[in-house]
Design a protein around this motif. Structure first.
Motif, PDB file in Angstrom:
ATOM      1  N   TYR A 137       4.421   9.224  -6.821  1.00  0.00           N
ATOM      2  CA  TYR A 137       3.835   8.214  -5.945  1.00  0.00           C
ATOM      3  C   TYR A 137       2.833   7.439  -6.787  1.00  0.00           C
ATOM      4  O   TYR A 137       1.805   7.994  -7.193  1.00  0.00           O
ATOM      5  CB  TYR A 137       3.190   8.885  -4.721  1.00  0.00           C
ATOM      6  CG  TYR A 137       4.229   9.666  -3.941  1.00  0.00           C
ATOM      7  CD1 TYR A 137       4.989   9.053  -2.954  1.00  0.00           C
ATOM      8  CD2 TYR A 137       4.503  10.999  -4.255  1.00  0.00           C
ATOM      9  CE1 TYR A 137       5.987   9.745  -2.283  1.00  0.00           C
ATOM     10  CE2 TYR A 137       5.494  11.702  -3.597  1.00  0.00           C
ATOM     11  CZ  TYR A 137       6.236  11.064  -2.601  1.00  0.00           C
ATOM     12  OH  TYR A 137       7.239  11.760  -1.955  1.00  0.00           O
ATOM     13  N   ASP A 138       3.191   6.198  -7.104  1.00  0.00           N
ATOM     14  CA  ASP A 138       2.399   5.386  -8.039  1.00  0.00           C
ATOM     15  C   ASP A 138       2.184   6.139  -9.353  1.00  0.00           C
ATOM     16  O   ASP A 138       1.092   6.138  -9.916  1.00  0.00           O
ATOM     17  CB  ASP A 138       1.052   4.986  -7.427  1.00  0.00           C
ATOM     18  CG  ASP A 138       1.237   4.054  -6.239  1.00  0.00           C
ATOM     19  OD1 ASP A 138       2.186   3.250  -6.257  1.00  0.00           O
ATOM     20  OD2 ASP A 138       0.450   4.145  -5.287  1.00  0.00           O
ATOM     21  N   GLU A 180      10.185   7.872  -8.881  1.00  0.00           N
ATOM     22  CA  GLU A 180       9.250   7.111  -8.041  1.00  0.00           C
ATOM     23  C   GLU A 180       9.782   7.012  -6.613  1.00  0.00           C
ATOM     24  O   GLU A 180      10.902   6.582  -6.368  1.00  0.00           O
ATOM     25  CB  GLU A 180       9.023   5.717  -8.613  1.00  0.00           C
ATOM     26  CG  GLU A 180       8.009   4.877  -7.855  1.00  0.00           C
ATOM     27  CD  GLU A 180       6.631   5.546  -7.743  1.00  0.00           C
ATOM     28  OE1 GLU A 180       6.097   5.562  -6.618  1.00  0.00           O
ATOM     29  OE2 GLU A 180       6.105   6.033  -8.765  1.00  0.00           O
ATOM     30  N   GLY A 182       7.291   6.107  -3.993  1.00  0.00           N
ATOM     31  CA  GLY A 182       6.225   5.472  -3.232  1.00  0.00           C
ATOM     32  C   GLY A 182       6.693   4.335  -2.345  1.00  0.00           C
ATOM     33  O   GLY A 182       6.012   3.980  -1.387  1.00  0.00           O
ATOM     34  N   ASP A 183       7.875   3.793  -2.638  1.00  0.00           N
ATOM     35  CA  ASP A 183       8.395   2.684  -1.835  1.00  0.00           C
ATOM     36  C   ASP A 183       9.139   3.159  -0.589  1.00  0.00           C
ATOM     37  O   ASP A 183       9.422   2.364   0.311  1.00  0.00           O
ATOM     38  CB  ASP A 183       9.331   1.812  -2.681  1.00  0.00           C
ATOM     39  CG  ASP A 183      10.506   2.607  -3.256  1.00  0.00           C
ATOM     40  OD1 ASP A 183      10.302   3.769  -3.654  1.00  0.00           O
ATOM     41  OD2 ASP A 183      11.624   2.056  -3.318  1.00  0.00           O
TER      42      ASP A 183
END
Length: 200
Positions: A137-138, A180, A182-183
């Motif tokens: 996440y980020d 990733e 986070g989106d």
């Protein structure tokens, strides 16, 4: 995906926590969308492509069995659940040792913001029993995490208290593929009374 590959990545749900900071309410039984939170998490693992599904219970295990629909899951009871997540992780990996699973995708019951899309994305990082992957996440490592079978013994040996696999992942950081998410997901925990606002 070839025949037989669908069962290579097992889903391992850690759902033994007693909710100490929630007045002793077991996290598995917290209501979310009209059903116990443990059911939501199992559904996310299933819809994300994991199987078989093993669920580690601890606090109020008998109540969870009675109230939650887990009939298609292997239930693993962790009598040492009070000692922290490490014991649950060890119990879960031990339960998978006798199966054909070549990797375990580990999800925590108290992170309902992580849905099937994130599970599927991390699951897709599986290449072989040597795989290590984690949602990010980020850029910061989080859950779910994927442990290839080659790592299970080392993770079990280092899992202690509430640290789970943290020490092992730190030691093998260069081998961990960060995925990733986070989106598509939010990695908040349900730990305190205030956190209950995240439940629907």
């Amino acid at each position: 995906m070839t025949t037989g590959e669908t069962d290579e990545v097992a889903g391992l749900l850690l759902a033994a926590g007693g909710g100490r900071r929630l007045g002793g309410r077991p996290k598995a039984l917290l209501p979310h969308r009209g059903r116990p939170l443990v059911e939501h998490a199992v559904r996310m693992l299933r819809e994300g492509g994991c199987g078989p599904l093993h669920v580690v219970l601890g606090a109020a295990a008998d109540d969870v069995r009675a109230r939650a629909g887990l009939k298609e899951c292997v239930i693993v009871e962790n009598p040492a659940w009070r000692s922290g997540m490490g014991a649950s992780l060890r119990a879960g990996l031990d339960s998978l040792a006798g199966t054909g699973a070549r990797a375990a995708l580990v999800l925590l019951v108290d992170q309902p913001g992580i849905g099937a899309a994130a599970v599927a994305r991390v699951r897709a990082a599986y290449r072989s029993p040597a795989s290590l992957a984690a949602a990010a996440y980020d850029g910061e490592r989080g859950h779910p995490v994927l442990f290839g079978r080659d790592h299970w013994a080392g993770i079990a040996a280092s899992a202690d208290g509430d640290r789970g696999a943290r020490a092992y992942l730190k030691e093998h950081a260069a081998a961990v593929e960060l995925v990733e998410c986070g989106d598509i997901a939010e990695a908040y925990d349900i730990d305190t009374e205030e956190d209950l606002r995240h439940l629907e």
